[in-house]
Design a protein around this motif. Structure first.
Motif, short mmCIF file in Angstrom:
data_model
loop_
_atom_site.label_atom_id
_atom_site.label_comp_id
_atom_site.label_asym_id
_atom_site.label_seq_id
_atom_site.Cartn_x
_atom_site.Cartn_y
_atom_site.Cartn_z
N GLY A 1 0.83 -1.20 0.00
CA GLY A 1 0.00 0.00 0.00
C GLY A 1 0.86 1.25 0.00
O GLY A 1 0.50 2.26 0.60
N GLY A 2 2.02 1.15 -0.63
CA GLY A 2 2.92 2.28 -0.70
C GLY A 2 3.85 2.42 0.50
O GLY A 2 4.78 3.23 0.49
N HIS A 3 3.63 1.64 1.53
CA HIS A 3 4.47 1.72 2.73
C HIS A 3 5.69 0.81 2.58
O HIS A 3 5.54 -0.37 2.28
N PRO A 4 6.86 1.35 2.85
CA PRO A 4 8.05 0.49 2.81
C PRO A 4 8.03 -0.49 3.99
O PRO A 4 7.86 -0.08 5.14
N VAL A 5 8.17 -1.75 3.67
CA VAL A 5 8.16 -2.77 4.73
C VAL A 5 9.30 -3.76 4.50
O VAL A 5 9.88 -3.81 3.42
N VAL A 6 9.58 -4.52 5.54
CA VAL A 6 10.32 -5.76 5.36
C VAL A 6 9.32 -6.87 5.61
O VAL A 6 8.60 -6.85 6.61
N LEU A 7 9.27 -7.78 4.67
CA LEU A 7 8.27 -8.85 4.72
C LEU A 7 8.97 -10.18 4.92
O LEU A 7 10.01 -10.44 4.33
N GLY A 8 8.42 -11.01 5.80
CA GLY A 8 8.92 -12.37 5.95
C GLY A 8 7.75 -13.34 5.84
O GLY A 8 6.71 -13.12 6.47
#
Ligand SMILES: [Zn+2]
Ligand SMILES: [Zn+2]
Lengths: 307, 318, 318, 307
Positions: free
Chosen positions: A123-130
Motif C-alpha cells: 500500500g505504498g508503505h516500505p516494509v520488510v516482509l517475511g
C-alpha cells in the motif's frame, strides 16, 4: 531459485488436480477440489480470488511466493538474505538424517530455506516482509530461519520500515535441538528492539501456526491478524488430548476461537488482507496529524450551531 | 415500531394517543370534534414545550438510557472512516462490552475506545448491556498503549451503567483492571478526548472516561454512583432514585459547573434519538476541533497539563 | 523410605538387594557365604564406578527427574535469606507451578523466579508437576518487571517438563504468555542469571530460562522438545525416547559445546540428590560469583551484551 | 486533635466491653469478646499482640492511630496536612445532610478527615505513610482524602521516600458526587508519577477495602499485602447477589481468595506486617549491590571445588 526467477517460472506453471475424481473431460485448464465443500474449482478462478473457495470460503493453503504475490505492491519485492540456508550442526540422525530432510525440502519447495524475506512496498508503505513456507520441513524455525527473521527486523530498523510476518509453521525445528529453541528468544529480542524504535510490526497467522513460532515473534506484533480457519496454538493437538483425556471442541484453536478468547486483533479473509494491512500501516506508520490550532475555551455547542 | 416512551413522557404520550384516536374516527368532523382536536393539539404543543424545556436530572437519566439513543458503534459508523476494529486483551478474552478500533475522523487517524451497548436484546446479551468485565478494561488499555506507541490520539465514548458487578468479574480483578486504566490514562503520552454520550456509571465509566478534554452530551450523565444504587444505600429503597439523582451533581450542566467538563453538546428537544444526524454532526465538529487543538502539543506539555487538570479537582478546606 | 531407583540403576539395585539379603541370613557365616558376599561387594563397587562414570543423555534425563532431586524451593530455602514470596499475576491467578520471591544470596538482594515441582503427589497436583499455565508465566513476568524497576538482579531456576499442554492453558494464551516473557527477558534492564537445575523442557523452560548467564547442573537437561515427544514424532513411538535423547544435544555438556551455557556445576556421583548440601554450596558460589560479575555493569552495556549473546546463537550457511 | 495529642491521650484510654455478656466480676482491666471464636480477651493482651485474637487469629479492626503505632519506628511519625478537611461542595442532603455526617464522623473518630498521612521511618526507611480510618464515613474518599493522598505521593517524590498506604474504606464518598469519583483518577495519576521516579509503593489492604479505593491507588502498589480475612473488592456484596441471583462462596473476596486468584502478593498476619514491610523496603529501596568484579570466563565447577 531466487524469488525473482520463481515469479517468472510461475507464469508458466500448471497445477495438477489434487484428487482423482476431478472431471477429466473438461476443456483446457486445471481443476482442484475444495477439501471443505468438495466443489470442483477452476484454478484460473482461484487465482483471481486469492485461492479462496468461491462456494464455501475455504482458504487454500498457499506457499510463500504466492503469498508475497498477493501481499506486495506489484513488482516491489526484493528478496534479502536469499543465500542463507540451514546446515546440520548436530549431525542429527534419528529415523532420517537431517541433511536428507533438508535436501528433500529444497527440492519440494524450490526454496533455499523455510522463510523468504525481503523489502517491499505494501500500500505504498516500505516494509520488510517475511513469509514462512510450510513445504520446507513444515515451516519450522531452525538457526537459518531465526537468523533471517532477526536480520529482517534489523533491516527494518536500519531503514525505518515496518515489518510484516506471515507465519505457517509446525514450530521450532527439532533437528537443530537447542539452537532452534534459542531462536525463539533471539527473534523475540529483535521484536523488542524494533518496538523500541517505534516501528510497526504486523503479523498474519496463517494455517497452521504452532509451537515455538507462535510462542515467539508471531504473537508479539503490534497488530495480529489471522486467516479464517487457521489453526493456531502452542502444544500439539495429540499431546493435549493425551494430557487432558478428553476430546477437544470442534473449533478449538482456530483463528476464530482465538479472536473470541482475545488473542488476536481480527480474523481477516484473505481477499481483504492486503488492503487491511495497508490501511493498518497507514495508522501505525503515522498519517501526518495537522498542526495544533489555538487553545480551546470552554463553550457550549448546540446541535444546530454554537450558542 | 412504536416509539419507546420514557416514564416522564407518559402524559404527553397519552394525549398524543388520544389525538390519534380521534383523528382515526371514520366519521364526519363535527364542529365539536374539530374543537376537541384543536384543543388537544394546543395542549400537546404546550406540554411538549414545558416537558422538554428543562429536564430534571432523573429525566435526563431516562433520556440517557433511551434504547434508541445513538450508541458508540453508531458514532463510529457515522463519524469515522477507514475503521478497523481491534479485538481482545491478549490474555483472557474479547469483551464485546468495549469496542476498540482504529478509525479516522475527517482525515485524522485516531484510536476509538467506547463502551458498547446493544441495540436489541440479543446484542445486549452478547455485550452484557455495555457493562465490561476486567478483560474489557484490559482490552481498552491495550488500545491505549497501542495508540500511545504510534502517536494516535484517543477518542473515548462513555456509555455504561458501570463495570459489571458479577462473581467472575470480581474474581478476575475488576478493581485492578480499572485502576490500571486510570494510571495509564493519566499519563498516556498522546491526546485523550473523552465524550459522554449516554450513561457514565462510576469506575466503569471512568476507566475510559477522562483525559485532556471531557465533552458531554446535554442529557448524558456521569456519576460516582447510579441514582438507584445511591437511593438503595441512603433510603434503603432503589425506587427513590428520582430523589437521589439531583443530589449527585451528575448532569452535564453539573459537570460544567464543577469544572470537570469542558464542553456541552446540546441535543435536539427530547433527546439525541429524536435527530441523531444533527448530534453526529455536532460531535464530529467538537471532537474534530479538540483533536486539532491537541495535535502538535508537545507530549511532555500535554501530559503535564493533564496532570494539572487532575490535581485541580477537588474542593476542601485547609 | 526406600531410595527411588532409576531405570538405569536397576542392575545395581538388584545386586545391592541380593547382598543385603545375604547379610540378613541368620546363620553362621560359612567360608562359601563370605566369599559370595565379598564377591558381590566387589561387583557392586565396580558397577557403581562404571554405571555413574559417564551417564548417557537418557540416563541424565532420568537423574534430572529423580523425585528426590533438589528443587527450586530447596535452593531458595537453603541458599537464600530474607525470603518474601510474591504471589500472582494480578490478572487471573496464582500459578503455584512458578515461584517468585524476593530473596537474598550472601547479602545480595535478588528476585528469584523458578519452576516449582512438588515433593510428593499432593504437592505435585497443587503445582501441576511444575508445568505452568499462562498465568504462571505472567506471574514470572510481573516479577521480572518489578526486579527491573528496583534494580534487583534476577536469578531463575529452570525445572519443568514444559508449559502445560491443556485446553485452558491454550485458551488463555500459553504461546502469548511465553512470547511476552522472551521479549521481556531479552531486554530486561537488570542482570539475569538462569540456572538449569533439572528439566528444561522447551518453551516453558525458555520463558524464564535465559539471560546474561546460563549455568547448568551436570545432569540437568535443556531441550527443544522432550525426548519422549521427539520419539513419538520421529519414531511414532514415545518409548524410543532413549534413542531420541542423544540426537537432541540436550545435556549440559552439549550446551557448553554449542556455546549456549556458560558454566557447568558438577554433581556428586549418582546425581544431586546423593549429596544436596554440596550442590547447594556450589550453586551458591557460582551464582554469587555471577552476581558479582554482573553487578555494576552499566545497564545499557548489560542489555547490549545480552542482545549480542542472542544474536550469536545459530549455525547456518550463507 | 493532632495525631501527637492522640498518642498522649491514648495512654490513659480504656476500652469498654463490646458485648453485654462480658464477665463482670473480673478484676480491674477491660475485656473484649472475639467476634469470631467468642473467647473473652483481656485488652492488655490484645495490645501486646497487635489486636489479633490469641485463640483464633481473628484480626480486630483497628483505627488509623493504632495502625500507625503498630507500623512505624517508635516516635518517628510526623503528621502532614493535618488541617485538610472536607467541605460540602454539592450541599448534599439526601436522607441526611453531608455536613451532619461530617460532624458526626469528626466527633466519633477524633480525626479531621478519613485519612491520616505523615512522614515516618519504617525499619529505618524514610516513608510517607497514609492510613484510612473506617470510623470516618466508612473511610470513604472525597476531595479531602484524595488531596491528602495526592500530597502524600508528591511529598514522597520530593523527599525521595517510599509510600505506604493502609486502606480501610467503603469506596468513593457519594456525598461529593463526581468530585469523589475523580479522586480515583487523581490518586492513580500520582501513583504513576511516583513510579516514574522509581520510588517504591507498598499497600496494605485491611478490612474492608472496597469500591473506588480498591479500584484506584490501593491496588496500584508495587507490592500489595493484605491482612488475613480482610474483605476486598469493587462492587458491593448486595449488588452482586442481586445481579447474578446466586449466593456467593463463603470466602468470596477475602484476602485469601484474592491471593489465590493472583491479585495480591501475600496475605500477612498483622504480627508480621511491620517486619515484612520493612524487609520489602530493604529490597525495593536498594540494598547497595557490590561493584562489578572482573568478567567471567567459561569454566566448570564441581561440587567439591573447581576442576
Ligand atoms: Zn469450498
Ligand atoms: Zn478469636
Amino acid at each position: 531459485m531466487p524469488i525473482s526467477d520463481w515469479f517468472k517460472a510461475r507464469e508458466g506453471r500448471k497445477y495438477t488436480t489434487t484428487s482423482a475424481d476431478a472431471p477429466g473431460d473438461l476443456p483446457d485448464g486445471v481443476w482442484v477440489k475444495c477439501p471443505s465443500c468438495k466443489h470442483t474449482l477452476y484454478q484460473g478462478d482461484l487465482d483471481r480470488v486469492a485461492d479462496v473457495c468461491l462456494h464455501c470460503g475455504h482458504h487454500f493453503d498457499i506457499d510463500a511466493p504466492r503469498r508475497i504475490e498477493l501481499l506486495v505492491d506489484e513488482g516491489t519485492f526484493e528478496e534479502t538474505e536469499a543465500g542463507l540456508t540451514s546446515v546440520d550442526p548436530l549431525r542429527f540422525n534419528a529415523a532420517k538424517p537431517y541433511t536428507e530432510s533438508l535436501a528433500k525440502a529444497k527440492a519440494a519447495s524450490g526454496l533455499p530455506e523455510a522463510i523468504v524475506t525481503g523489502r517491499a512496498l505494501v500500500g505504498g508503505h516500505p516494509v520488510v516482509l517475511g513469509v514462512l513456507d510450510f513445504r520446507f520441513i513444515a515451516g519450522s524455525m531452525g538457526s537459518a530461519v531465526g537468523e533471517k527473521i532477526a536480520r529482517a527486523f534489523r533491516l527494518a530498523k536500519r531503514e525505518d520500515r515496518a515489518v510484516i510476518m506471515v507465519t505457517r509453521s509446525g514450530g521450532a525445528r527439532m533437528q537443530e535441538g537447542m539452537l532452534s529453541l534459542m531462536q525463539m528468544a533471539k527473534t523475540a529480542a529483535e521484536v523488542g528492539r524494533l518496538a523500541s524504535a517505534g516501528l510497526p510490526y504486523i503479523s498474519v497467522l496463517a494455517n497452521p501456526t504452532m509451537g515455538g513460532v507462535t510462542a515467539s515473534f508471531a504473537v508479539l506484533a503490534d497488530v495480529i491478524f489471522a486467516e479464517p480457519g487457521a489453526l493456531v496454538g502452542f502444544a500439539g493437538q495429540r499431546i493435549i488430548e493425551q494430557t487432558i483425556h478428553q476430546s477437544l471442541p470442534k473449533n478449538f484453536r482456530t483463528a476464530e476461537y482465538f479472536e473470541e478468547y482475545g488473542m488476536l486483533d481480527a480474523v481477516v479473509p484473505r481477499g481483504e488482507l492486503t488492503t487491511t494491512i495497508a490501511l493498518t500501516l497507514d495508522y501505525l506508520a503515522g498519517a501526518g496529524v495537522p498542526a495544533a490550532a489555538e487553545g480551546a475555551a470552554c463553550r457550549i455547542v448546540s446541535a444546530g450551531g454554537e450558542t | 415500531m412504536a416509539r419507546f416512551v420514557m416514564e416522564f413522557e407518559r402524559p404527553l404520550a397519552e394525549l398524543e394517543e388520544k389525538l390519534a384516536e380521534l383523528k382515526r374516527l371514520d366519521i364526519a368532523v363535527t364542529p365539536e370534534l374539530a374543537d376537541e382536536i384543536s384543543g388537544l393539539e394546543a395542549e400537546i404543543e404546550k406540554l411538549h414545550e414545558t416537558l422538554y424545556a428543562a429536564l430534571s436530572p432523573w429525566e435526563k437519566v431516562q433520556v440517557s438510557r433511551h434504547p434508541e439513543r445513538p450508541k458508540t458503534q453508531d458514532y463510529v459508523e457515522m463519524l469515522f472512516d477507514d475503521v478497523i476494529e481491534l479485538h481482545g486483551d491478549r490474555a483472557f478474552g474479547d469483551d464485546e462490552a468495549i469496542m476498540t478500533a482504529l478509525a479516522t475522523l475527517d482525515g485524522r487517524r485516531c484510536m476509538v475506545i467506547g463502551h458498547r451497548k446493544g441495540k436489541n436484546t440479543k446484542e445486549n446479551i452478547k455485550r452484557n448491556f455495555g457493562s465490561p468485565h476486567p478483560e474489557g478494561f484490559r482490552k481498552a488499555r491495550r488500545a491505549m498503549k497501542l495508540a500511545e506507541k504510534f502517536g494516535l490520539p484517543v477518542v473515548t465514548f462513555i456509555d455504561t451503567q458501570g463495570a459489571f458487578p458479577g462473581l467472575e468479574a470480581e474474581q478476575r480483578g475488576q478493581a485492578w483492571a480499572i485502576a490500571e486504566n486510570l494510571a495509564t490514562l493519566a499519563s498516556l503520552r498522546t491526546p485523550v478526548i473523552a465524550v459522554g454520550i449516554g450513561e457514565g456509571g462510576s469506575g466503569g465509566a471512568l476507566a475510559i472516561g477522562f483525559g485532556d478534554r471531557l465533552i458531554m452530551l446535554e442529557n448524558a450523565y456521569y456519576s460516582v454512583i447510579t441514582p438507584e444504587a445511591c437511593a438503595s444505600i441512603i433510603f434503603k429503597d432503589a425506587t427513590r432514585a428520582p430523589e437521589a439523582a439531583p443530589c449527585l451533581a451528575m448532569t452535564a450542566d453539573d459537570l460544567m459547573r464543577l469544572g470537570l467538563a469542558d464542553e456541552i453538546i446540546r441535543e435536539p428537544r427530547g433527546g439525541a434519538h429524536r435527530d441523531p444526524a444533527s448530534v453526529f454532526a455536532s460531535v464530529a465538529r467538537v471532537v474534530g476541533e479538540a483533536l486539532g487543538q491537541l495535535a502538535g502539543v508537545p507530549l511532555d506539555e500535554l501530559v503535564e497539563e493533564r496532570h494539572r487538570r487532575l490535581e485541580a479537582i477537588g474542593v476542601y478546606d485547609e
